[in-house]
Design a protein around this motif. Structure first.
Motif, PDB file in Angstrom:
ATOM      1  N   VAL A   8       0.840  -1.204   0.000  1.00 41.36           N
ATOM      2  CA  VAL A   8       0.000   0.000   0.000  1.00 41.36           C
ATOM      3  C   VAL A   8       0.872   1.250   0.000  1.00 41.36           C
ATOM      4  CG1 VAL A   8      -1.696   1.333   1.304  1.00 41.36           C
ATOM      5  CG2 VAL A   8      -1.962  -1.142   1.104  1.00 41.36           C
ATOM      6  N   SER A   9       1.899   1.264   0.825  1.00 45.87           N
ATOM      7  CA  SER A   9       2.774   2.445   0.888  1.00 45.87           C
ATOM      8  C   SER A   9       3.504   2.665  -0.425  1.00 45.87           C
ATOM      9  CB  SER A   9       3.776   2.311   2.039  1.00 45.87           C
ATOM     10  OG  SER A   9       4.813   1.391   1.740  1.00 45.87           O
ATOM     11  N   GLU A  10       3.956   1.590  -1.052  1.00 42.48           N
ATOM     12  CA  GLU A  10       4.684   1.719  -2.311  1.00 42.48           C
ATOM     13  C   GLU A  10       3.781   2.248  -3.422  1.00 42.48           C
ATOM     14  OE1 GLU A  10       7.871   1.414  -3.098  1.00 42.48           O
ATOM     15  OE2 GLU A  10       8.390   0.998  -1.016  1.00 42.48           O
ATOM     16  N   VAL A  11       2.557   1.744  -3.509  1.00 35.94           N
ATOM     17  CA  VAL A  11       1.644   2.201  -4.551  1.00 35.94           C
ATOM     18  C   VAL A  11       1.263   3.654  -4.318  1.00 35.94           C
ATOM     19  CG1 VAL A  11      -0.613   1.840  -5.615  1.00 35.94           C
ATOM     20  CG2 VAL A  11       0.787  -0.128  -4.975  1.00 35.94           C
ATOM     21  N   MET A  12       1.001   4.027  -3.084  1.00 35.76           N
ATOM     22  CA  MET A  12       0.662   5.423  -2.778  1.00 35.76           C
ATOM     23  C   MET A  12       1.815   6.356  -3.086  1.00 35.76           C
ATOM     24  SD  MET A  12      -1.522   5.368   0.772  1.00 35.76           S
ATOM     25  CE  MET A  12      -3.225   4.778   0.799  1.00 35.76           C
ATOM     26  N   SER A  13       3.029   5.925  -2.837  1.00 35.73           N
ATOM     27  CA  SER A  13       4.200   6.791  -2.975  1.00 35.73           C
ATOM     28  C   SER A  13       4.575   7.054  -4.426  1.00 35.73           C
ATOM     29  CB  SER A  13       5.407   6.175  -2.248  1.00 35.73           C
ATOM     30  OG  SER A  13       5.138   6.005  -0.879  1.00 35.73           O
ATOM     31  N   GLN A  14       3.968   6.339  -5.368  1.00 32.69           N
ATOM     32  CA  GLN A  14       4.324   6.509  -6.768  1.00 32.69           C
ATOM     33  C   GLN A  14       3.939   7.888  -7.297  1.00 32.69           C
ATOM     34  OE1 GLN A  14       2.589   3.267  -8.995  1.00 32.69           O
ATOM     35  NE2 GLN A  14       3.542   1.720  -7.700  1.00 32.69           N
ATOM     36  N   GLN A  15       2.972   8.521  -6.701  1.00 35.46           N
ATOM     37  CA  GLN A  15       2.458   9.777  -7.242  1.00 35.46           C
ATOM     38  C   GLN A  15       2.417  10.894  -6.218  1.00 35.46           C
ATOM     39  OE1 GLN A  15       1.810   9.756 -10.474  1.00 35.46           O
ATOM     40  NE2 GLN A  15       1.365  11.953 -10.555  1.00 35.46           N
ATOM     41  N   THR A  16       2.802  10.620  -4.983  1.00 30.05           N
ATOM     42  CA  THR A  16       2.565  11.558  -3.896  1.00 30.05           C
ATOM     43  C   THR A  16       3.810  11.684  -3.034  1.00 30.05           C
ATOM     44  OG1 THR A  16       0.270  10.745  -3.881  1.00 30.05           O
ATOM     45  CG2 THR A  16       0.949  12.126  -2.034  1.00 30.05           C
ATOM     46  N   GLN A  17       4.077  12.894  -2.544  1.00 36.87           N
ATOM     47  CA  GLN A  17       5.213  13.108  -1.660  1.00 36.87           C
ATOM     48  C   GLN A  17       5.033  12.293  -0.380  1.00 36.87           C
ATOM     49  OE1 GLN A  17       5.360  17.357  -1.112  1.00 36.87           O
ATOM     50  NE2 GLN A  17       6.607  17.664  -2.939  1.00 36.87           N
ATOM     51  N   LEU A  18       6.145  11.772   0.119  1.00 34.76           N
ATOM     52  CA  LEU A  18       6.069  10.850   1.257  1.00 34.76           C
ATOM     53  C   LEU A  18       5.398  11.470   2.471  1.00 34.76           C
ATOM     54  CD1 LEU A  18       9.538   9.055   1.101  1.00 34.76           C
ATOM     55  CD2 LEU A  18       7.323   8.273   0.247  1.00 34.76           C
ATOM     56  N   GLY A  19       5.646  12.750   2.722  1.00 32.12           N
ATOM     57  CA  GLY A  19       5.031  13.401   3.878  1.00 32.12           C
ATOM     58  C   GLY A  19       3.518  13.377   3.819  1.00 32.12           C
ATOM     59  N   ARG A  20       2.962  13.467   2.604  1.00 32.03           N
ATOM     60  CA  ARG A  20       1.513  13.457   2.429  1.00 32.03           C
ATOM     61  C   ARG A  20       0.953  12.048   2.434  1.00 32.03           C
ATOM     62  NH1 ARG A  20       0.316  15.438  -2.785  1.00 32.03           N
ATOM     63  NH2 ARG A  20      -1.853  15.059  -2.189  1.00 32.03           N
ATOM     64  N   VAL A  21       1.807  11.062   2.153  1.00 32.69           N
ATOM     65  CA  VAL A  21       1.337   9.682   2.102  1.00 32.69           C
ATOM     66  C   VAL A  21       0.998   9.160   3.488  1.00 32.69           C
ATOM     67  CG1 VAL A  21       2.043   7.302   1.593  1.00 32.69           C
ATOM     68  CG2 VAL A  21       2.545   9.118  -0.032  1.00 32.69           C
ATOM     69  N   VAL A  22       1.674   9.654   4.527  1.00 31.09           N
ATOM     70  CA  VAL A  22       1.529   9.096   5.873  1.00 31.09           C
ATOM     71  C   VAL A  22       0.066   9.065   6.310  1.00 31.09           C
ATOM     72  CG1 VAL A  22       2.090   9.377   8.306  1.00 31.09           C
ATOM     73  CG2 VAL A  22       3.866   9.720   6.576  1.00 31.09           C
ATOM     74  N   GLU A  23      -0.615  10.198   6.241  1.00 30.39           N
ATOM     75  CA  GLU A  23      -2.010  10.254   6.697  1.00 30.39           C
ATOM     76  C   GLU A  23      -2.900   9.356   5.850  1.00 30.39           C
ATOM     77  OE1 GLU A  23      -5.666  13.463   7.439  1.00 30.39           O
ATOM     78  OE2 GLU A  23      -3.679  14.163   6.787  1.00 30.39           O
ATOM     79  N   ALA A  24      -2.697   9.397   4.517  1.00 27.65           N
ATOM     80  CA  ALA A  24      -3.510   8.562   3.634  1.00 27.65           C
ATOM     81  C   ALA A  24      -3.282   7.084   3.926  1.00 27.65           C
ATOM     82  CB  ALA A  24      -3.192   8.883   2.175  1.00 27.65           C
ATOM     83  N   TRP A  25      -2.030   6.710   4.136  1.00 24.22           N
ATOM     84  CA  TRP A  25      -1.685   5.306   4.424  1.00 24.22           C
ATOM     85  C   TRP A  25      -2.350   4.850   5.717  1.00 24.22           C
ATOM     86  CZ3 TRP A  25       1.412   2.934   8.293  1.00 24.22           C
ATOM     87  CH2 TRP A  25       1.881   1.634   8.001  1.00 24.22           C
ATOM     88  N   GLU A  26      -2.288   5.682   6.745  1.00 22.74           N
ATOM     89  CA  GLU A  26      -2.894   5.318   8.028  1.00 22.74           C
ATOM     90  C   GLU A  26      -4.408   5.230   7.907  1.00 22.74           C
ATOM     91  OE1 GLU A  26      -1.228   8.372  10.481  1.00 22.74           O
ATOM     92  OE2 GLU A  26       0.515   7.128  11.052  1.00 22.74           O
ATOM     93  N   ASP A  27      -5.021   6.186   7.181  1.00 21.65           N
ATOM     94  CA  ASP A  27      -6.476   6.147   6.988  1.00 21.65           C
ATOM     95  C   ASP A  27      -6.895   4.918   6.193  1.00 21.65           C
ATOM     96  OD1 ASP A  27      -6.668   8.536   8.346  1.00 21.65           O
ATOM     97  OD2 ASP A  27      -6.996   9.770   6.554  1.00 21.65           O
ATOM     98  N   PHE A  28      -6.102   4.581   5.176  1.00 19.54           N
ATOM     99  CA  PHE A  28      -6.411   3.421   4.331  1.00 19.54           C
ATOM    100  C   PHE A  28      -6.393   2.144   5.159  1.00 19.54           C
ATOM    101  CE2 PHE A  28      -5.690   0.164   1.131  1.00 19.54           C
ATOM    102  CZ  PHE A  28      -6.375   0.630   0.013  1.00 19.54           C
ATOM    103  N   LEU A  29      -5.386   1.989   6.018  1.00 16.98           N
ATOM    104  CA  LEU A  29      -5.277   0.777   6.826  1.00 16.98           C
ATOM    105  C   LEU A  29      -6.302   0.755   7.948  1.00 16.98           C
ATOM    106  CD1 LEU A  29      -1.405   0.307   6.984  1.00 16.98           C
ATOM    107  CD2 LEU A  29      -3.061  -0.862   5.519  1.00 16.98           C
ATOM    108  N   ASP A  30      -6.761   1.920   8.390  1.00 17.19           N
ATOM    109  CA  ASP A  30      -7.883   1.946   9.335  1.00 17.19           C
ATOM    110  C   ASP A  30      -9.144   1.394   8.671  1.00 17.19           C
ATOM    111  OD1 ASP A  30      -6.453   2.974  11.450  1.00 17.19           O
ATOM    112  OD2 ASP A  30      -7.031   5.055  11.077  1.00 17.19           O
ATOM    113  N   GLU A  31      -9.318   1.748   7.379  1.00 12.75           N
ATOM    114  CA  GLU A  31     -10.502   1.320   6.631  1.00 12.75           C
ATOM    115  C   GLU A  31     -10.410  -0.149   6.218  1.00 12.75           C
ATOM    116  OE1 GLU A  31     -14.254   2.038   5.043  1.00 12.75           O
ATOM    117  OE2 GLU A  31     -13.006   3.500   6.105  1.00 12.75           O
ATOM    118  N   TRP A  32      -9.220  -0.551   5.737  1.00 12.64           N
ATOM    119  CA  TRP A  32      -9.017  -1.934   5.266  1.00 12.64           C
ATOM    120  C   TRP A  32      -7.718  -2.462   5.863  1.00 12.64           C
ATOM    121  CZ3 TRP A  32      -9.965   1.979   1.389  1.00 12.64           C
ATOM    122  CH2 TRP A  32     -11.311   2.047   0.993  1.00 12.64           C
ATOM    123  N   PRO A  33      -7.755  -2.980   7.085  1.00 15.56           N
ATOM    124  CA  PRO A  33      -6.522  -3.332   7.814  1.00 15.56           C
ATOM    125  C   PRO A  33      -5.717  -4.474   7.203  1.00 15.56           C
ATOM    126  CG  PRO A  33      -8.424  -3.164   9.301  1.00 15.56           C
ATOM    127  CD  PRO A  33      -8.956  -3.165   7.907  1.00 15.56           C
TER     128      PRO A  33
END
Length: 315
Positions: A52-77
């Motif tokens: 999930v982190s690798e796919v998100m990081s392909q288009q987005t700065q790492l600092g912005r990925v953190v919140e999205a990654w955490e929210d994504f795993l909250d939704e689909w652990p």
């Protein structure tokens, strides 16, 4: 590395390393272990979380990925949770968090289904096997193999190429540098997890487009060709096309709106995604139909033609 150290890489022989290569390796790993950016995916070896982190990081700065990654795993652990999810929900999440091309959400969803259905819920462990997953290219497959299973090759991204180009005179002077061979020969055997994290960190923190050798206490200053010569040129870094006003931006708006509504007719959708929409204008129905057709080809949108109107909805 410079000629000041014996047996530096020989031109045309990318497998020859400095005699003090162990010191070069130890310096980098020690530097990384002493202090590095604390991204949450660096604290896990769960292949699903890393994918999930690798796919998100392909288009987005790492600092912005953190919140999205955490929210994504909250939704689909777990991978099973994502595989069981409705695709439109996953795509809407992706668009709502501005994570770039929405087909990446579709591919990530399909990849977890493959893991559940074809691999009995267990992620494959090698780069070649991981490449069989939907949307997982060689770079991502190698990254997951490295960071989840310590079973990858050396990662070679833009940052790593910049580091190798500056550090090794032979890479710097080569017409067609063999970055992959150099990177894999330099990496300590069986240490892809720590090594790839460390050299990517070096490229991201100390050896960026504007080098910060002394400020970041670069561990390779003693050996580095660029540091000793002052020549910090590096391969050109491709620039991303402007997002504002791009088809990618409007694709994201379409998906986001359709995620909020069961369906929308063509003109209602057009007026909602851009202020200059006019049905018969340059950015009118024909333009919007093309946008929707692209999204339909990607399996994201369904188009229904009626007698007097066109309806769009998420797949």
């Amino acid at each position: 590395m410079t000629d000041g150290h014996a047996s530096s890489l020989e031109t045309g022989d990318a497998t020859a390393l400095p005699e003090d290569v162990d010191d070069v390796r130890d310096a980098l790993v020690s530097w990384y272990e002493a202090d590095h950016r604390d991204f949450p995916w660096r604290r896990t070896d769960d292949p699903y979380e890393i994918l999930v982190s690798e796919v998100m990081s392909q288009q987005t700065q790492l600092g912005r990925v953190v919140e999205a990654w955490e929210d994504f795993l909250d939704e689909w652990p777990t991978a099973a949770d994502l595989a069981a999810a409705d695709r439109s929900d996953v795509v809407s999440f992706w668009s709502g968090h501005s994570l770039g091309y929405n087909n990446r959400a579709k591919y990530l969803h399909e990849a977890t289904r493959q893991v559940i259905e074809e691999y009995d819920g267990e992620f494959p462990r090698s780069p070649d096997e991981l490449s069989e997953l939907m949307g997982v290219g060689p770079y991502t497959a190698n990254a997951v193999a490295s960071f989840a299973f310590n079973n990858g090759d050396a990662v070679v991204d833009t940052n790593v190429k910049r580091v190798l180009h500056r550090a090794f005179a032979e890479i710097h002077n080569a017409d067609d540098p063999d970055y992959e061979t150099v990177a894999n020969t330099l990496m300590p055997p069986g240490e892809s997890r720590i090594w790839n994290n460390a050299i990517m960190e070096l490229g991201g923190v100390a050896c960026g487009k504007k080098p910060r050798c002394d400020e970041a206490s670069c561990p390779w200053r003693e050996w580095c060709h660029a540091y000793q010569t002052g020549d910090f040129t590096a391969p050109d870094v491709p620039t991303q096309p402007s997002f504002e006003g791009s088809r990618r931006q409007f694709r994201g708006r379409v998906v986001r709106l359709l995620g909020e509504h069961d369906e929308m007719d063509l003109d209602t959708l057009g007026h909602r995604i851009r202020v200059d929409y006019t049905p018969d204008g340059e950015h009118g129905r024909e333009w919007l139909r093309g946008l929707l057709s692209d999204l339909a080809d990607d399996g994201l949108v369904q188009i229904e033609e009626g007698n007097d109107q066109t309806i769009a909805r998420l797949q």
